[in-house]
Design an enzyme around this catalytic site. Structure first.
Site, PDB file in Angstrom:
ATOM      1  N   HIS A  25      69.560  23.465  23.830  1.00 38.68           N
ATOM      2  CA  HIS A  25      68.135  23.285  23.559  1.00 38.68           C
ATOM      3  C   HIS A  25      67.587  24.315  22.576  1.00 38.68           C
ATOM      4  CE1 HIS A  25      67.384  26.311  26.878  1.00 38.68           C
ATOM      5  NE2 HIS A  25      66.422  26.656  26.053  1.00 38.68           N
TER       6      HIS A  25
ATOM      7  N   ASP B 215      73.762  21.659  28.657  1.00 37.80           N
ATOM      8  CA  ASP B 215      72.965  22.505  27.765  1.00 37.80           C
ATOM      9  C   ASP B 215      73.835  23.616  27.174  1.00 37.80           C
ATOM     10  OD1 ASP B 215      70.808  23.577  26.446  1.00 37.80           O
ATOM     11  OD2 ASP B 215      69.949  24.579  28.208  1.00 37.80           O
TER      12      ASP B 215
ATOM     13  N   SER C   9      66.525  32.218  26.580  1.00 41.94           N
ATOM     14  CA  SER C   9      67.370  31.032  26.517  1.00 41.94           C
ATOM     15  C   SER C   9      68.561  31.220  25.578  1.00 41.94           C
ATOM     16  CB  SER C   9      66.559  29.834  26.036  1.00 41.94           C
ATOM     17  OG  SER C   9      65.737  29.355  27.061  1.00 41.94           O
TER      18      SER C   9
END
Length: 596
Positions: A393, A440, A538
Site C-alpha cells: 500500500h 500487503d 507503514s
C-alpha cells in the site's frame, strides 16, 4: 489509507484434516503438527543438508555442481567415479534415492575394493569392510563396536542392505559369543539419521574388541508394522511410542522427533518442537533454526572426538554449511557504526512515539525511508543486493517516482552516512487487495549504478541487510522483537527522527479482528496499547533476533485500528509467508542460513 501497527504474530496456517483419534501424550504434540506428518525434509522445522535446498517448505535435491568443493575431501563412489566432495556424492544419492558412496579417497576405480556390509544370519553381528588404500587387501574387515550404537546407525546399516525402512531393532552382543573367523577389531559409528549406508556415517578409529560388546541389527519388514508398536512414522514404519521425542531418529525419517511438547532422557528441544540427541547441544553445529542448541556453550567448530583414521562426514557437512553461511552477510549490524554518542542529548528532546524512543543515528542499519516526490511517507527494509521490502500500500508501479534513503535519522535531512538511490523496479504482490490489505507486500529494486550491472550502491559501513526468514516457525508467540519508523507520536504528530520500540509477538490475532484478519497477516505489540506503530511507519520493519544474535525481517508494518488502542494490536505482513515469492524475484541470495 489505513495504516499503522507494526507487530508480527506467528500464526500457523494449518490445513484442516479429517479428525484423528485424540492423543494424551506427555511428549508428542500438538495435534496439528502430528497431522502434517513432518520429517527431516520439512525445512520449516529443520535445516536442509548442504546437498538439498528448501523449496516450498520441503528439502529438495540439488544438482551436484551446486555443492561447495573448497576444502573438501574427495569421495570414491561404488562405480569407481571420483567426486570432489561428500556433498556431491550425497546429492547423487538424493537424486537417485540409493546409496552412491563407497569411501573417502583420492584414487578411485572399478577395480579397487569398495565399502561393504555383512549381517551375520545367526547372530545378527555386523561386519564392515572399510577401504583405506594402505593395507594389502585395500581395506580392513571390522566389527561395529557397541559404543555409540543406536537406531540411527542401525537404520543406516539396514538401508545399506536394501531395506528402505531401516532397522526394526538395534542390539548388543558379547564379543565372546562370536565364533572364530570374525575380526578382532571394531569401529564405532555416529550416524545422524539421513544416511543410506554406514559408509556415509562418521567412522571412529578401530579398537580391539576384547571382552566388549559388538553391535547387532534386525532389519525392518512390513510385517513388523503392528498397532502395538505405537507410533506411526511418516514413512509407514511403526516404532514403540516410548521412543518418540528422545532425540534418536528411530523412524529413519525423523518423524518421531519432529512434533514434541517435551523431550525424553536429556534430549534437547528446539523452539520449533524438534528433539535433538543430547550430543547435539553445543557441538559447534547449529541444528535448531534459531540456534538455541548452540547459544549457551559454543564448542570449537568441527570438533569430532576419536576420529583421525577416517575422514569425518560430519566435519565435511560443517565445512559446507559454513561455506554457505559465508555468502550471507545479513542480520548482524556493523558494530563500529551502530552507535553514535553525539546524538544522545539531542534525542532526549523528541517526544516518544507510542512507547518508542529515538534510535541512535546508525543503529538500525536495515531501515530505509521510501521517498516519493521528496517526502518520506513510508519505511522499508534492506534485505541485501539491490532489494528493499516494503508494504504494497506504500507504492505504485511507477519506479521513477521514488527514491530510497539509506542510513537516515532525521526524516527530512540527510546525514554524512546517508545514501539516496533511485528505484529501478517496483514489484507489487499480485494478490494485494487495497480494501482488505491482504498480501500487503512489495519489492523495490534499486537502480543499477552506471555501467555496473547488478550493483546498486557503494559499500556503506552504516548499511546492513536484515535476513529473510524462510520458516513461519522460526519465532513464536511472546518472542520480543523491535519496530522502527518515523510514524506519528502519542500526541499525533509525525516524528522527525527515527524511533524504535520493543514489542511481543501475539498469538491468535483473529480473536481481535475476526474476518478482517487474513492469511499472511500477524500481530505484535502489547494488548494495553502502550507500544505500537502508527501512520507513517507503514512498510517499515518488525525485526526479530534469534538466539545467536542474527536479525530477521519478521513483519512489515501494515494496518491497525488507530494507534495504540487497547485490545487492537498492530497487524503486520508476515514475511516468512511470502518467502517463495521473494525468492522467485530476488534469487537464492535471499535464502538465509543453510537452506540454500
Amino acid at each position: 489509507m489505513k495504516e499503522g501497527l507494526l507487530l508480527p504474530l506467528l500464526l500457523f496456517s494449518v490445513t484442516e484434516i479429517a479428525s484423528s483419534p485424540s492423543r494424551s501424550d506427555d511428549f508428542l504434540g500438538p495435534e496439528e503438527c502430528l497431522l502434517k506428518k513432518p520429517t527431516r525434509a520439512s525445512c520449516d522445522l529443520v535445516f536442509c543438508p548442504p546437498w538439498q535446498r528448501c523449496i516450498e517448505g520441503r528439502c529438495s535435491c540439488k544438482p551436484p555442481y551446486l555443492c561447495p568443493a573448497e576444502g573438501s575431501a574427495p569421495v570414491c563412489a561404488k562405480d569407481g567415479y571420483r567426486y570432489s566432495s561428500y556433498c556431491q556424492v550425497m546429492a547423487m544419492s538424493c537424486r537417485f534415492q540409493r546409496s552412491t558412496m563407497s569411501h573417502f579417497g583420492e584414487t578411485c576405480s572399478d577395480q579397487r575394493p569398495k565399502f561393504n556390509i555383512t549381517l551375520d544370519p545367526d547372530t545378527g553381528a555386523l561386519t564392515l569392510f572399510v577401504p583405506d588404500g594402505a593395507s594389502p587387501e585395500g581395506g580392513k574387515h571390522l566389527l561395529v563396536c557397541g559404543e555409540r550404537w543406536n537406531m540411527e546407525s542401525a537404520n543406516a546399516v539396514c538401508r545399506g542392505l536394501h531395506h528402505p525402512l531401516g532397522a526394526a531393532s538395534a542390539g548388543l552382543l558379547e564379543a565372546t559369543a562370536l565364533r572364530r573367523g570374525f575380526p578382532d577389531s571394531c569401529v564405532s559409528l555416529r550416524c545422524q539419521g539421513f544416511e543410506t549406508s554406514p559408509a556415509e556415517c562418521v567412522i571412529h578409529d578401530a579398537v580391539r574388541v576384547g571382552d566388549g560388546k559388538v553391535a547387532t541389527a534386525t532389519c525392518y519388514r512390513e510385517s513388523d508394522a503392528t498397532e502395538e508398536r505405537g507410533f506411526a512414522c511418516a514413512s509407514g514404519k511403526r516404532v514403540p511410542a516410548d521412543r518418540t521425542c528422545d532425540g534418536t531418529d528411530d523412524c529413519g525419517d525423523q518423524s518421531d522427533e519432529m512434533c514434541c511438547k517435551r523431550c525424553r532422557g536429556g534430549a534437547f528441544r528446539c523452539d520449533t518442537g524438534v528433539c535433538l540427541h543430547p550430543d547435539a547441544e553445543g557441538d559447534g553445529q547449529i541444528d535448531c533454526l534459531a540456534g538455541e542448541d548452540e547459544a549457551a556453550t559454543r564448542k570449537a567448530a568441527g570438533t569430532e572426538s576419536k576420529s583421525t583414521e577416517y575422514v569425518s562426514p560430519r566435519k565435511e557437512i560443517l565445512t559446507d554449511r559454513l561455506h554457505l553461511e559465508s555468502r550471507l552477510r545479513c542480520g548482524v549490524p556493523n558494530a563500529t557504526a551502530a552507535y553514535d554518542d553525539s546524538v544522545k542529548d539531542r534525542a532526549r528532546r523528541f517526544r516518544r512515539v507510542v512507547g518508542g524512543v529515538a534510535a541512535n543515528r546508525t543503529q538500525i542499519q536495515w531501515q530505509v525511508g521510501l521517498s516519493e516526490n521528496g517526502k518520506v511517507n513510508c519505511g522499508g527494509t534492506y534485505i541485501g543486493g539491490c532489494w528493499i521490502v516494503t508494504a504494497a500500500h506504500c507504492v505504485r508501479p511507477h519506479p521513477s517516482a521514488y527514491r530510497v534513503k539509506f542510513s537516515i535519522w532525521e526524516k527530512s535531512r540527510p546525514q554524512d552516512t546517508t545514501d539516496i538511490i533511485p528505484v529501478g523496479e517496483v514489484i507489487i504482490h499480485p494478490g494485494f487487495d487495497s480494501r482488505t490489505y491482504e498480501n500487503d507486500i512489495a519489492l523495490v529494486r534499486l537502480k543499477d549504478l552506471p555501467e555496473q550491472w547488478g550493483k546498486c550502491m557503494e559499500d556503506n559501513p552504516a548499511v546492513k541487510p536484515a535476513c529473510v526468514p524462510w520458516s513461519e516457525r522460526l519465532f513464536n508467540a511472546n518472542h520480543t522483537c523491535s519496530i522502527s519508523g518515523w510514524g506519528r507520536t502519542a500526541v499525533g504528530k509525525a516524528s522527525q527522527v527515527l524511533l524504535w520500540a520493543k514489542v511481543s509477538l501475539i498469538d491468535d490475532c483473529r480473536r481481535f479482528y475476526k474476518d478482517r484478519f487474513k492469511p499472511g497477516m500477524m500481530c505484535a505489540g502489547d494488548l494495553e496499547g502502550a507500544v505500537d506503530s502508527c501512520q507513517g511507519d507503514s512498510g517499515g520493519p518488525l525485526v526479530c533476533e534469534d538466539h545467536l544474535g542474527v536479525s530477521y525481517l519478521w513483519g512489515i508494518v501494515s494496518w491497525g485500528d488507530q494507534c495504540g488502542q487497547p485490545g487492537f494490536p498492530g497487524v503486520y505482513t508476515q514475511v516468512a509467508h511470502y518467502f517463495e515469492w521473494i525468492r522467485l524475484h530476488t534469487g537464492w541470495s535471499a535464502v538465509t542460513r543453510f537452506n540454500s
